[in-house]
Write a protein that holds these residues in place. Structure first.
Motif, PDB file in Angstrom:
ATOM      1  N   ASP A  21      -0.444 196.246 -11.337  1.00  0.00           N
ATOM      2  CA  ASP A  21      -0.328 196.645 -12.739  1.00  0.00           C
ATOM      3  C   ASP A  21       1.055 196.247 -13.239  1.00  0.00           C
ATOM      4  O   ASP A  21       1.966 197.076 -13.330  1.00  0.00           O
ATOM      5  CB  ASP A  21      -0.541 198.159 -12.852  1.00  0.00           C
ATOM      6  CG  ASP A  21      -0.563 198.641 -14.307  1.00  0.00           C
ATOM      7  OD1 ASP A  21      -0.631 197.781 -15.215  1.00  0.00           O
ATOM      8  OD2 ASP A  21      -0.486 199.866 -14.514  1.00  0.00           O
ATOM      9  N   VAL A  22       1.228 194.956 -13.560  1.00  0.00           N
ATOM     10  CA  VAL A  22       2.572 194.424 -13.776  1.00  0.00           C
ATOM     11  C   VAL A  22       2.967 194.283 -15.239  1.00  0.00           C
ATOM     12  O   VAL A  22       4.115 193.916 -15.529  1.00  0.00           O
ATOM     13  CB  VAL A  22       2.727 193.046 -13.086  1.00  0.00           C
ATOM     14  CG1 VAL A  22       2.579 193.188 -11.584  1.00  0.00           C
ATOM     15  CG2 VAL A  22       1.733 192.034 -13.644  1.00  0.00           C
ATOM     16  N   ARG A  23       2.071 194.553 -16.178  1.00  0.00           N
ATOM     17  CA  ARG A  23       2.453 194.417 -17.583  1.00  0.00           C
ATOM     18  C   ARG A  23       3.190 195.679 -18.003  1.00  0.00           C
ATOM     19  O   ARG A  23       2.601 196.756 -18.104  1.00  0.00           O
ATOM     20  CB  ARG A  23       1.226 194.186 -18.457  1.00  0.00           C
ATOM     21  CG  ARG A  23       0.502 192.911 -18.101  1.00  0.00           C
ATOM     22  CD  ARG A  23      -0.302 192.343 -19.220  1.00  0.00           C
ATOM     23  NE  ARG A  23      -0.890 191.066 -18.842  1.00  0.00           N
ATOM     24  CZ  ARG A  23      -1.256 190.138 -19.711  1.00  0.00           C
ATOM     25  NH1 ARG A  23      -1.083 190.347 -20.999  1.00  0.00           N
ATOM     26  NH2 ARG A  23      -1.784 189.011 -19.283  1.00  0.00           N
ATOM     27  N   PRO A  24       4.512 195.563 -18.270  1.00  0.00           N
ATOM     28  CA  PRO A  24       5.302 196.774 -18.505  1.00  0.00           C
ATOM     29  C   PRO A  24       4.853 197.537 -19.742  1.00  0.00           C
ATOM     30  O   PRO A  24       4.516 196.948 -20.779  1.00  0.00           O
ATOM     31  CB  PRO A  24       6.719 196.224 -18.699  1.00  0.00           C
ATOM     32  CG  PRO A  24       6.715 194.886 -18.057  1.00  0.00           C
ATOM     33  CD  PRO A  24       5.340 194.350 -18.264  1.00  0.00           C
ATOM     34  N   ARG A  25       4.851 198.845 -19.604  1.00  0.00           N
ATOM     35  CA  ARG A  25       4.617 199.753 -20.738  1.00  0.00           C
ATOM     36  C   ARG A  25       5.855 200.624 -20.850  1.00  0.00           C
ATOM     37  O   ARG A  25       6.174 201.396 -19.938  1.00  0.00           O
ATOM     38  CB  ARG A  25       3.365 200.603 -20.502  1.00  0.00           C
ATOM     39  CG  ARG A  25       2.077 199.787 -20.430  1.00  0.00           C
ATOM     40  CD  ARG A  25       0.840 200.676 -20.344  1.00  0.00           C
ATOM     41  NE  ARG A  25       0.778 201.409 -19.087  1.00  0.00           N
ATOM     42  CZ  ARG A  25       0.295 200.912 -17.949  1.00  0.00           C
ATOM     43  NH1 ARG A  25      -0.143 199.654 -17.903  1.00  0.00           N
ATOM     44  NH2 ARG A  25       0.257 201.629 -16.851  1.00  0.00           N
ATOM     45  N   PHE A  26       6.568 200.488 -21.951  1.00  0.00           N
ATOM     46  CA  PHE A  26       7.796 201.244 -22.120  1.00  0.00           C
ATOM     47  C   PHE A  26       7.481 202.685 -22.525  1.00  0.00           C
ATOM     48  O   PHE A  26       6.313 203.072 -22.625  1.00  0.00           O
ATOM     49  CB  PHE A  26       8.709 200.535 -23.118  1.00  0.00           C
ATOM     50  CG  PHE A  26       9.277 199.253 -22.572  1.00  0.00           C
ATOM     51  CD1 PHE A  26      10.442 199.262 -21.832  1.00  0.00           C
ATOM     52  CD2 PHE A  26       8.627 198.041 -22.770  1.00  0.00           C
ATOM     53  CE1 PHE A  26      10.971 198.098 -21.307  1.00  0.00           C
ATOM     54  CE2 PHE A  26       9.149 196.870 -22.262  1.00  0.00           C
ATOM     55  CZ  PHE A  26      10.317 196.896 -21.525  1.00  0.00           C
ATOM     56  N   GLY A  27       8.512 203.474 -22.751  1.00  0.00           N
ATOM     57  CA  GLY A  27       8.313 204.896 -22.991  1.00  0.00           C
ATOM     58  C   GLY A  27       8.364 205.686 -21.694  1.00  0.00           C
ATOM     59  O   GLY A  27       7.730 206.736 -21.569  1.00  0.00           O
ATOM     60  N   GLN A  28       9.097 205.148 -20.698  1.00  0.00           N
ATOM     61  CA  GLN A  28       9.276 205.782 -19.391  1.00  0.00           C
ATOM     62  C   GLN A  28       7.974 205.950 -18.609  1.00  0.00           C
ATOM     63  O   GLN A  28       7.843 206.835 -17.776  1.00  0.00           O
ATOM     64  CB  GLN A  28       9.983 207.140 -19.535  1.00  0.00           C
ATOM     65  CG  GLN A  28      11.343 207.031 -20.219  1.00  0.00           C
ATOM     66  CD  GLN A  28      12.098 208.328 -20.240  1.00  0.00           C
ATOM     67  OE1 GLN A  28      12.254 208.976 -19.207  1.00  0.00           O
ATOM     68  NE2 GLN A  28      12.570 208.713 -21.420  1.00  0.00           N
ATOM     69  N   ALA A  29       7.012 205.057 -18.897  1.00  0.00           N
ATOM     70  CA  ALA A  29       5.755 205.098 -18.146  1.00  0.00           C
ATOM     71  C   ALA A  29       5.983 204.527 -16.754  1.00  0.00           C
ATOM     72  O   ALA A  29       6.667 203.514 -16.584  1.00  0.00           O
ATOM     73  CB  ALA A  29       4.685 204.286 -18.866  1.00  0.00           C
ATOM     74  N   GLU A  30       5.427 205.158 -15.744  1.00  0.00           N
ATOM     75  CA  GLU A  30       5.523 204.661 -14.375  1.00  0.00           C
ATOM     76  C   GLU A  30       4.204 204.027 -13.971  1.00  0.00           C
ATOM     77  O   GLU A  30       3.138 204.616 -14.168  1.00  0.00           O
ATOM     78  CB  GLU A  30       5.884 205.775 -13.397  1.00  0.00           C
ATOM     79  CG  GLU A  30       6.100 205.267 -11.983  1.00  0.00           C
ATOM     80  CD  GLU A  30       6.746 206.279 -11.065  1.00  0.00           C
ATOM     81  OE1 GLU A  30       7.046 205.919  -9.913  1.00  0.00           O
ATOM     82  OE2 GLU A  30       6.967 207.430 -11.511  1.00  0.00           O
ATOM     83  N   GLN A  31       4.275 202.821 -13.426  1.00  0.00           N
ATOM     84  CA  GLN A  31       3.088 202.081 -13.026  1.00  0.00           C
ATOM     85  C   GLN A  31       3.134 201.806 -11.533  1.00  0.00           C
ATOM     86  O   GLN A  31       4.214 201.689 -10.947  1.00  0.00           O
ATOM     87  CB  GLN A  31       3.022 200.757 -13.808  1.00  0.00           C
ATOM     88  CG  GLN A  31       2.976 200.951 -15.318  1.00  0.00           C
ATOM     89  CD  GLN A  31       3.266 199.675 -16.087  1.00  0.00           C
ATOM     90  OE1 GLN A  31       4.068 199.667 -17.000  1.00  0.00           O
ATOM     91  NE2 GLN A  31       2.591 198.586 -15.716  1.00  0.00           N
ATOM     92  N   LEU A  32       1.972 201.683 -10.933  1.00  0.00           N
ATOM     93  CA  LEU A  32       1.878 201.478  -9.498  1.00  0.00           C
ATOM     94  C   LEU A  32       1.496 200.030  -9.197  1.00  0.00           C
ATOM     95  O   LEU A  32       0.555 199.484  -9.786  1.00  0.00           O
ATOM     96  CB  LEU A  32       0.843 202.423  -8.890  1.00  0.00           C
ATOM     97  CG  LEU A  32       1.126 203.916  -9.082  1.00  0.00           C
ATOM     98  CD1 LEU A  32       0.032 204.748  -8.419  1.00  0.00           C
ATOM     99  CD2 LEU A  32       2.489 204.294  -8.512  1.00  0.00           C
ATOM    100  N   LEU A  33       2.231 199.430  -8.256  1.00  0.00           N
ATOM    101  CA  LEU A  33       1.975 198.065  -7.837  1.00  0.00           C
ATOM    102  C   LEU A  33       1.077 198.048  -6.612  1.00  0.00           C
ATOM    103  O   LEU A  33       0.986 199.029  -5.880  1.00  0.00           O
ATOM    104  CB  LEU A  33       3.295 197.362  -7.505  1.00  0.00           C
ATOM    105  CG  LEU A  33       4.333 197.294  -8.624  1.00  0.00           C
ATOM    106  CD1 LEU A  33       5.641 196.722  -8.079  1.00  0.00           C
ATOM    107  CD2 LEU A  33       3.822 196.444  -9.780  1.00  0.00           C
ATOM    108  N   THR A  34       0.448 196.893  -6.388  1.00  0.00           N
ATOM    109  CA  THR A  34      -0.332 196.720  -5.162  1.00  0.00           C
ATOM    110  C   THR A  34       0.444 195.963  -4.099  1.00  0.00           C
ATOM    111  O   THR A  34       0.133 196.060  -2.910  1.00  0.00           O
ATOM    112  CB  THR A  34      -1.637 195.960  -5.451  1.00  0.00           C
ATOM    113  OG1 THR A  34      -1.317 194.688  -6.043  1.00  0.00           O
ATOM    114  CG2 THR A  34      -2.519 196.754  -6.419  1.00  0.00           C
ATOM    115  N   ALA A  35       1.489 195.208  -4.497  1.00  0.00           N
ATOM    116  CA  ALA A  35       2.272 194.455  -3.519  1.00  0.00           C
ATOM    117  C   ALA A  35       3.596 194.040  -4.132  1.00  0.00           C
ATOM    118  O   ALA A  35       3.709 193.846  -5.353  1.00  0.00           O
ATOM    119  CB  ALA A  35       1.515 193.219  -3.045  1.00  0.00           C
TER     120      ALA A  35
END
Length: 301
Positions: A21-35
């Motif tokens: 999930d590499v497309r950044p979402r600002f607003g202090q959202a945390e996203q998880l990567l697969t690698a």
């Protein structure tokens, strides 16, 4: 007798390759990567690694800093069998590219650092005289080097070298004229989008024709379709090799390596673009630009 088959000039830096999930979402959202992988990057470094893997005695002229990223670059180049000829980094930190990789596209964030350290005059006759061929990569990331490259290529030809150029993308999207450089370039290796942007012509045949009339051979990366080439008096195509794509980072640089390996072994252009298309395809089987590069056994004899 020359010391190296090919002298690659340009960028050497780590790539921090992120997938998921590499497309950044600002607003202090945390996203998880697969690698996430920290690998050898830079168009010149990946091209040099591919050339060495295909059996060419390969040198890379690039600047890296005296820092942790520079140490990583030097270690990985050594492991790939590439001789690093260090350029003056002028006190800059080693460059870094963050690659946001999706299955069918990617975005890149680059800290130039030492990538832009090369200057006119760095490519001396002594340096050029150590190789049979000189390849320059990532020209638009090296604006100072670009101002003197036409003269560097003329001197290289006078010394008996063949020359090649892969500009890669222009981050400023100005696509300044390369006409003086290309007049002394034996092989120009853009992708379709770069060829369009540099010439201003959307049709690849017309775009290539505008460069070939000055004697340059145009070898175009055509994605999953493989490769196309145009030269004075002819043209040809070559298909890619079907693979399960993991990551396309550095595929164009591995394409360059396949082409240069064929050219420097004396093969005709029709065979050279076949090698290039296969090498580019195979490199997409693993993360990063060097993990799955072609070996001689992968290419037709």
């Amino acid at each position: 007798m020359t010391e190296f088959d090919v002298l690659v000039v340009g960028d050497a830096n780590p790539d921090l390759l992120l997938r998921g999930d590499v497309r950044p979402r600002f607003g202090q959202a945390e996203q998880l990567l697969t690698a996430a992988d920290l690998v050898l990057g830079g168009s010149a470094a990946i091209t040099a690694a591919g050339c060495a893997r295909l059996g060419l005695c390969t040198a890379l002229f690039a600047a890296v800093g005296d820092d942790v990223f520079g140490a990583l670059v030097r270690q990985q180049l050594t492991e790939c069998g590439v001789t690093l000829l260090p350029a003056d980094g002028r006190g800059a930190p080693t460059g870094l590219t963050v690659v946001l990789s999706e299955p069918d596209d990617r975005g890149m964030l680059t800290l130039p650092g030492t990538i832009s350290a090369l200057r006119p005059g760095d490519l001396t006759d002594e340096l050029l005289g150590r190789a049979r061929h000189v390849h320059v990569a990532s020209l638009y990331l090296q604006p100072e080097l670009a101002t003197g490259l036409a003269g560097d290529f003329r001197r290289a030809r006078h010394l008996g070298l063949t020359t090649s150029l892969d500009t890669n993308w222009d981050p400023a999207e100005k696509w300044e004229s390369l006409s003086a450089i290309l007049e002394s370039t034996d092989f120009f290796l853009p992708n379709a989008a770069e060829l369009h942007a540099i010439t201003g012509r959307p049709d690849p045949d017309e775009a290539a024709a505008s460069l070939v009339r000055n004697g340059t051979t145009v070898v175009m990366k055509d994605g999953a379709r493989g490769a196309r080439a145009w030269w004075p008096g002819g043209s040809c195509t070559a298909p890619g090799r079907p693979v399960d794509v993991v990551d396309t980072t550095g595929a164009g640089d591995s394409f360059n390596a396949g082409f240069l390996a064929a050219h420097l072994s004396g093969r005709p252009i029709t065979e050279a673009i076949t090698w290039a298309a296969i090498a580019g395809s195979l490199s997409t089987r693993a993360p990063g630009g060097t993990a799955a590069q072609a070996t001689p056994a992968d290419l037709p004899t």
